[in-house]
Design a protein around this motif. Structure first.
Motif, PDB file in Angstrom:
ATOM      1  N   SER A 153       1.683  -7.419  -1.455  1.00  0.00           N
ATOM      2  CA  SER A 153       2.376  -7.248   0.105  1.00  0.00           C
ATOM      3  C   SER A 153       2.389  -9.075   0.322  1.00  0.00           C
ATOM      4  O   SER A 153       1.941  -9.692  -0.340  1.00  0.00           O
ATOM      5  N   ARG A 176       2.299  -3.178  -6.777  1.00  0.00           N
ATOM      6  CA  ARG A 176       3.118  -4.773  -6.335  1.00  0.00           C
ATOM      7  C   ARG A 176       1.920  -4.313  -5.418  1.00  0.00           C
ATOM      8  O   ARG A 176       1.912  -3.981  -4.200  1.00  0.00           O
ATOM      9  N   TYR A 233      -5.374  -1.590   1.178  1.00  0.00           N
ATOM     10  CA  TYR A 233      -5.243  -0.283   0.801  1.00  0.00           C
ATOM     11  C   TYR A 233      -5.267   0.675  -0.287  1.00  0.00           C
ATOM     12  O   TYR A 233      -4.838  -0.181  -1.179  1.00  0.00           O
ATOM     13  N   VAL A 234      -5.456   1.948  -0.413  1.00  0.00           N
ATOM     14  CA  VAL A 234      -4.901   2.896  -1.596  1.00  0.00           C
ATOM     15  C   VAL A 234      -3.902   2.749  -2.114  1.00  0.00           C
ATOM     16  O   VAL A 234      -3.115   3.385  -1.051  1.00  0.00           O
ATOM     17  N   GLY A 235      -3.395   2.446  -3.291  1.00  0.00           N
ATOM     18  CA  GLY A 235      -2.273   2.040  -3.686  1.00  0.00           C
ATOM     19  C   GLY A 235      -1.886   1.642  -5.329  1.00  0.00           C
ATOM     20  O   GLY A 235      -2.465   1.181  -5.722  1.00  0.00           O
ATOM     21  N   PRO A 267      -3.906  -2.235  -5.076  1.00  0.00           N
ATOM     22  CA  PRO A 267      -3.042  -2.726  -5.809  1.00  0.00           C
ATOM     23  C   PRO A 267      -3.877  -4.757  -6.023  1.00  0.00           C
ATOM     24  O   PRO A 267      -4.127  -4.992  -4.441  1.00  0.00           O
ATOM     25  N   SER A 287      -8.530   2.578  -5.568  1.00  0.00           N
ATOM     26  CA  SER A 287      -7.294   2.009  -6.094  1.00  0.00           C
ATOM     27  C   SER A 287      -6.608   0.702  -5.284  1.00  0.00           C
ATOM     28  O   SER A 287      -6.111   1.807  -4.648  1.00  0.00           O
ATOM     29  N   ASP A 326      -4.518  -6.062  -1.506  1.00  0.00           N
ATOM     30  CA  ASP A 326      -4.327  -5.031  -0.189  1.00  0.00           C
ATOM     31  C   ASP A 326      -5.637  -4.042  -0.119  1.00  0.00           C
ATOM     32  O   ASP A 326      -6.070  -3.872  -1.267  1.00  0.00           O
ATOM     33  N   GLN A 355       2.310 -11.274   2.467  1.00  0.00           N
ATOM     34  CA  GLN A 355       1.045 -10.970   3.251  1.00  0.00           C
ATOM     35  C   GLN A 355      -0.030 -11.946   2.641  1.00  0.00           C
ATOM     36  O   GLN A 355      -0.708 -13.492   2.637  1.00  0.00           O
TER      37      GLN A 355
END
Lengths: 417, 97
Positions: free
Chosen positions: A310, A308, A302-304, A259, A257, A300, A312
């Motif tokens: 990031s 929301r 990574y798992v989040g 973002p 999962s 993004d 960048q």
């Protein structure tokens, strides 16, 4: 049956200052048991409930939703619809969805504002160009409309694009699917909800599922915030939270999962009348009917589970947008938001059976779930009603990670999964 | 953007790092003798935890070394950083909804 929406009902209600419109769907308390419980009232879940009622005559259905209907990724995407995927399996699935889109407003008696304004996918280098040509040819062999545009043809369709040779992202060509376009995302959820409700489906909002009742490897109901609900069959359609729900039912998924974010600008006069996507530089843009530029960014990595993204990632996307469309450099962005997308290792969804009998799952749509809403619901309803997948979604089983028949759509999925 | 405390270089911006997803997935010791299910489990299946998740990061644009991180995937708070090969640390944190 609800009031039919038409020019006459509009005129009738205009007389009453639009204060007497009936509710579009009911908000019932859950019954102790249903034939089918669908977990998740996003577009896919509501479409599943609608097609269960319409195609299979199964109307004793509840759609239970933790929040409010259409409040997850259904209300957070960039509303792009297309079907120009590479492999035969995907082409069949997404083309089914596109064909359903083409008649959806009439079928639901709800204006989903489906606008076939065309979708361009840009090629910025020789490799992109070869992959794009391959995909166009594959599309045409599968009966999916797809054509190649030269840079001059791209410029003719999108005059604001910067094709000067000193551009950072040269455009060497593009694919165009003329039948692709956009639809009003909220209206899709609302239209399916209203049409499903009219056929007897219960939509139960603010009702989180906290567990599954499983006896001898067979699901018999769900535990919810509003008490236990018995069900002969259960379907999980919860996108970003699929792994969490699967965990409650005692099995694992190959899903991550992540973002994914999008943003819109201040509204301006019509400036771009098609959808332009660029997978390589994570920039896609269309213009809403309100005049806002709708811009999709990347994920993004990574798992989040926080909804929301990031900054960048936004910066990278806006940098690319400003390179391709220099006149957007002075535009102000108005809102940005994120959704949690459930990505699979092969960038294709999972629609089918689970290790638990009578428990079905529809997940893993990753960054591209909105476009497939009608098709996803249609095949998932078939799978739940018959207990077996339809030939169109049979290749998208959870079992493919065991037997190795992956459907690798990283190339056509636009945003790197 | 995350501020990731590299155990070798100190706190650095997320953009210097690459992600390695879930930690503590051991390659099967006898790959010839395991079933397709076990291979699928090893290659594809992930915990994808909502809450405290143990994951790998590599300081790709720095010291280029790998390390493990315990991070809350809802709040994105980094709770522990520990070397590759070490056992997972005990994390006491509030359960997330």
């Amino acid at each position: 049956m609800r009031t039919r929406y038409s020019i006459f009902s509009l005129a009738r209600n205009a007389v009453g200052h639009h204060e007497d419109w009936p509710e579009a769907w009911r908000s019932p308390e859950p019954k102790p048991s249903y034939d089918v419980v669908i977990v998740g009232a996003g577009g896919h879940g509501l479409a599943t409930a609608y097609y269960l009622a319409k195609e299979h005559g199964i109307t004793d259905v509840a759609v239970v939703e933790r929040g409010w209907l259409g409040g997850g990724n259904t209300g957070r995407n960039t509303t792009i619809v297309r079907s120009n995927y590479l492999w035969d399996e995907s082409a069949a699935l997404y083309e089914l969805a596109l064909k359903l889109w083409e008649g959806l407003s009439q079928e639901l008696n709800y204006n989903v504002m489906f606008s076939q304004r065309g979708v361009l996918n840009l090629a910025h280098n020789q490799h992109d160009l070869r992959e794009l040509s391959r995909r166009i040819n594959a599309n045409r062999l599968n009966g999916v409309d797809s054509e190649f545009l030269t840079p001059q043809q791209v410029k003719a369709m999108v005059p604001i694009i910067d094709l000067r040779s000193q551009g950072r992202y040269p455009v060497l060509g593009a694919s165009l699917q003329r039948r692709g376009g956009t639809a009003r995302h909220d209206a899709v959820a609302w239209g399916y909800a209203r049409a499903a409700d009219a056929r007897g489906v219960h939509i139960i909002q603010e009702c989180p599922v906290t567990g599954f009742q499983i006896e001898d490897g067979r699901v018999t109901g769900v535990e919810t915030g509003k008490g236990p609900i018995k069900a002969r069959k259960v379907g999980i359609v919860v996108a970003g939270h699929s792994s969490v729900l699967a965990g409650l039912a005692g099995f694992r998924l190959p899903v991550s999962s992540l973002p994914l974010q999008a943003l819109v600008s201040e509204p301006v006069k019509p400036i771009i009348d098609t959808v332009v996507m660029s997978g390589a530089i994570h920039a896609y843009v269309s213009q809403s009917d309100k005049g806002e530029l709708v811009i999709g960014a990347g994920v993004d990595h990574y798992v989040g589970y926080g909804q929301r993204g990031s900054l960048q990632i936004t910066e990278e996307t806006l940098g690319a947008i400003c390179e391709l469309y220099p006149l957007f450099r002075r535009m102000r962005m108005m809102r940005m938001w994120g959704g949690i997308v459930d990505t699979c290792p092969d960038a294709s969804p999972i629609i089918g059976k689970t290790p638990v009998e009578n428990l079905f799952i529809n997940c893993g749509w990753g960054t591209g779930g909105f476009k497939s809403t009608p098709g996803s619901g249609w095949v998932f309803a078939h799978t739940i009603a018959k207990g077996e997948p339809h030939p169109i979604n049979a290749p998208f089983s959870l079992d493919r990670y065991r037997n190795g028949y992956l459907v690798d759509e990283h190339g056509a999925a636009a945003v790197a999964h | 953007m995350l501020l990731i405390p590299c155990p070798f270089c100190g706190p650095r911006a997320e953009t210097e790092f690459s992600y390695g997803n879930e930690a503590h997935i051991a390659r099967p010791k006898e790959p010839e003798s395991i079933s397709d299910e076990e291979w699928a489990e090893y290659v594809f299946m992930r915990s994808n935890t909502q809450g405290v998740f143990l994951e790998r990061w590599v300081h790709a644009h720095g010291c280029r070394r790998w390390f493990n991180v315990a991070r809350n995937t809802v709040t994105y708070e980094i709770l522990a950083v520990y070397p590759m090969g070490d056992a997972a640390p005990r994390i006491d944190s509030e359960p997330v909804v």
